[in-house]
Design a protein around this motif. Structure first.
Motif, short mmCIF file in Angstrom:
data_model
loop_
_atom_site.label_atom_id
_atom_site.label_comp_id
_atom_site.label_asym_id
_atom_site.label_seq_id
_atom_site.Cartn_x
_atom_site.Cartn_y
_atom_site.Cartn_z
N UNK A 1 -24.95 13.57 -4.13
CA UNK A 1 -24.68 12.53 -5.13
C UNK A 1 -23.18 12.43 -5.38
N UNK A 2 -22.60 13.39 -6.06
CA UNK A 2 -21.17 13.34 -6.36
C UNK A 2 -20.36 13.34 -5.07
N UNK A 3 -19.49 12.38 -4.93
CA UNK A 3 -18.66 12.29 -3.75
C UNK A 3 -19.23 11.39 -2.67
N UNK A 4 -20.50 11.01 -2.80
CA UNK A 4 -21.11 10.15 -1.79
C UNK A 4 -20.49 8.76 -1.84
N UNK A 5 -20.18 8.21 -0.67
CA UNK A 5 -19.62 6.86 -0.61
C UNK A 5 -20.20 6.16 0.61
N UNK A 6 -20.83 5.04 0.35
CA UNK A 6 -21.41 4.27 1.45
C UNK A 6 -22.82 4.70 1.82
N UNK A 7 -23.33 5.75 1.17
CA UNK A 7 -24.71 6.19 1.42
C UNK A 7 -25.42 6.33 0.08
N UNK A 8 -26.75 6.23 0.08
CA UNK A 8 -27.50 6.33 -1.17
C UNK A 8 -27.54 7.77 -1.70
N UNK A 9 -28.25 7.95 -2.81
CA UNK A 9 -28.44 9.27 -3.39
C UNK A 9 -29.33 10.09 -2.46
N UNK A 10 -28.83 11.26 -2.08
CA UNK A 10 -29.54 12.10 -1.12
C UNK A 10 -30.15 13.29 -1.87
N UNK A 11 -31.25 13.06 -2.55
CA UNK A 11 -31.93 14.08 -3.33
C UNK A 11 -33.44 13.95 -3.18
N UNK A 12 -34.11 15.06 -3.37
CA UNK A 12 -35.58 15.06 -3.31
C UNK A 12 -36.15 14.27 -4.48
N UNK A 13 -37.07 13.38 -4.20
CA UNK A 13 -37.75 12.63 -5.25
C UNK A 13 -38.89 13.49 -5.78
#
Length: 325
Positions: A66-78
């Motif tokens: 999440x923090x620092x991601x740019x150009x990609x969605x939130x990469x976390x387990x739903x």
């Protein structure tokens, strides 16, 4: 707001000056792993074409949640879905609420003076040193006082900052005053205010917002919201609120396994994550993420916000009376 279920990575290559140039890109999908792979291959080829055309592009995207991601969605387990609200598990294991249109603003208390304040103290001391040196016509005294200003300004800035906070009634009172000043200029707004371990959380209840609404930027600036959080809200087009305790505040010595906690996890290592999460959730039942304080402003609660407010209060333990962590 996009929080994909499936992730993949692809690479594309070409030769330049006798060397292989490799570009890697992630792809994502809510439909299938195959669609995520196809998306990754498409993005990798597009990046490769851009490099060939002379664009300055990174050859590889960092794998960040999440923090620092740019150009990609939130990469976390739903973890759970509640209509358009998603509950995800962040990189250190806590559960987070993600909403595309309900404004949450976390306000961390400033434990140290700002850089601008520290520079101002140094400038004041330096000016006094210059004045003393000019009045005494002593270069040696001037140099000595400038050295004192350089080394003492940080310590003095910290003490002045603490005195200022005490004079204002503490960091919480100062943050509350900023909210009240904002509400004086925007009387139609309404906030539910919560105490968090490091500050305050404000939930705007009078209407919904999109993350890039200028009103959101004005609100964040006036309330003193963390700049990184404000930036990530715009990048990811969503607002977030942590719903469960931070592991280290509950005394959990070990980090989320496997490190670094970025989703998805290789199948052969998934059991490590499940074991850690089980221990974490058992401990988290004894804590809350925040506690409700008061309503400030107009008191209006829009129907589309009410359900998210209830969900947040229920899952965060805001009214439970449990210690916050």
């Amino acid at each position: 707001m996009i929080v994909p279920q499936y992730w993949a990575e692809a690479r594309a290559q070409y030769r330049r000056n006798g060397k292989h140039i490799t570009v890697r890109r992630f792809g994502w999908s809510d439909v299938s792993q195959a669609e995520a792979q196809a998306h990754a291959e498409q993005r990798a080829q597009e990046a490769l074409d851009g490099l060939r055309d002379g664009e300055k592009l990174a050859r590889r995207e960092p794998k960040v949640p999440y923090n620092g991601a740019e150009g990609v969605p939130i990469r976390e387990e739903i973890v759970a879905r509640h209509d358009d609200v998603l509950i995800t598990r962040n990189s250190y294991g806590a559960r987070c609420l993600n909403s595309a249109d309900v404004l949450f603003a976390d306000i961390d208390f400033a434990q140290q003076p700002s850089l601008r304040f520290a520079i101002g103290v140094f400038a004041t001391l330096a000016a006094l040193g210059l004045l003393a040196g000019w009045l005494t016509h002593s270069v040696l005294l001037l140099a000595g006082l400038l050295l004192v200003a350089l080394f003492a300004s940080g310590l003095l800035a910290g003490r002045v900052h603490r005195l200022y906070l005490d004079w204002q009634g503490g960091a919480a009172a100062l943050a509350r005053q900023r909210i009240l000043r904002f509400l004086e200029r925007h009387p139609d707004w309404s906030f539910r205010l919560y105490r968090t371990p490091a500050g305050l959380r404000a939930l705007a209840t009078h209407r919904t917002f999109v993350a890039d609404d200028p009103a959101v930027a004005q609100c964040f600036s006036a309330l003193g919201v963390d700049p990184l959080y404000a930036r990530m809200c715009q990048r990811q087009q969503c607002f977030r609120a942590r719903l469960s305790a931070k592991p280290w505040r509950m005394g959990l010595a070990h980090h989320l396994k496997p490190r670094p906690g970025v989703w998805p996890v290789a199948p052969e290592r998934l059991h490590m994550r499940r074991d850690w999460v089980e221990r974490y959730e058992a401990a988290a039942r004894g804590y809350a993420a925040c506690s409700f304080l008061e309503v400030l402003g107009s008191g209006v609660v829009a129907p589309e916000v009410a359900r998210v407010q209830w969900l947040h209060d229920e899952l965060s333990g805001a009214a439970s009376g449990r210690p916050i962590a």
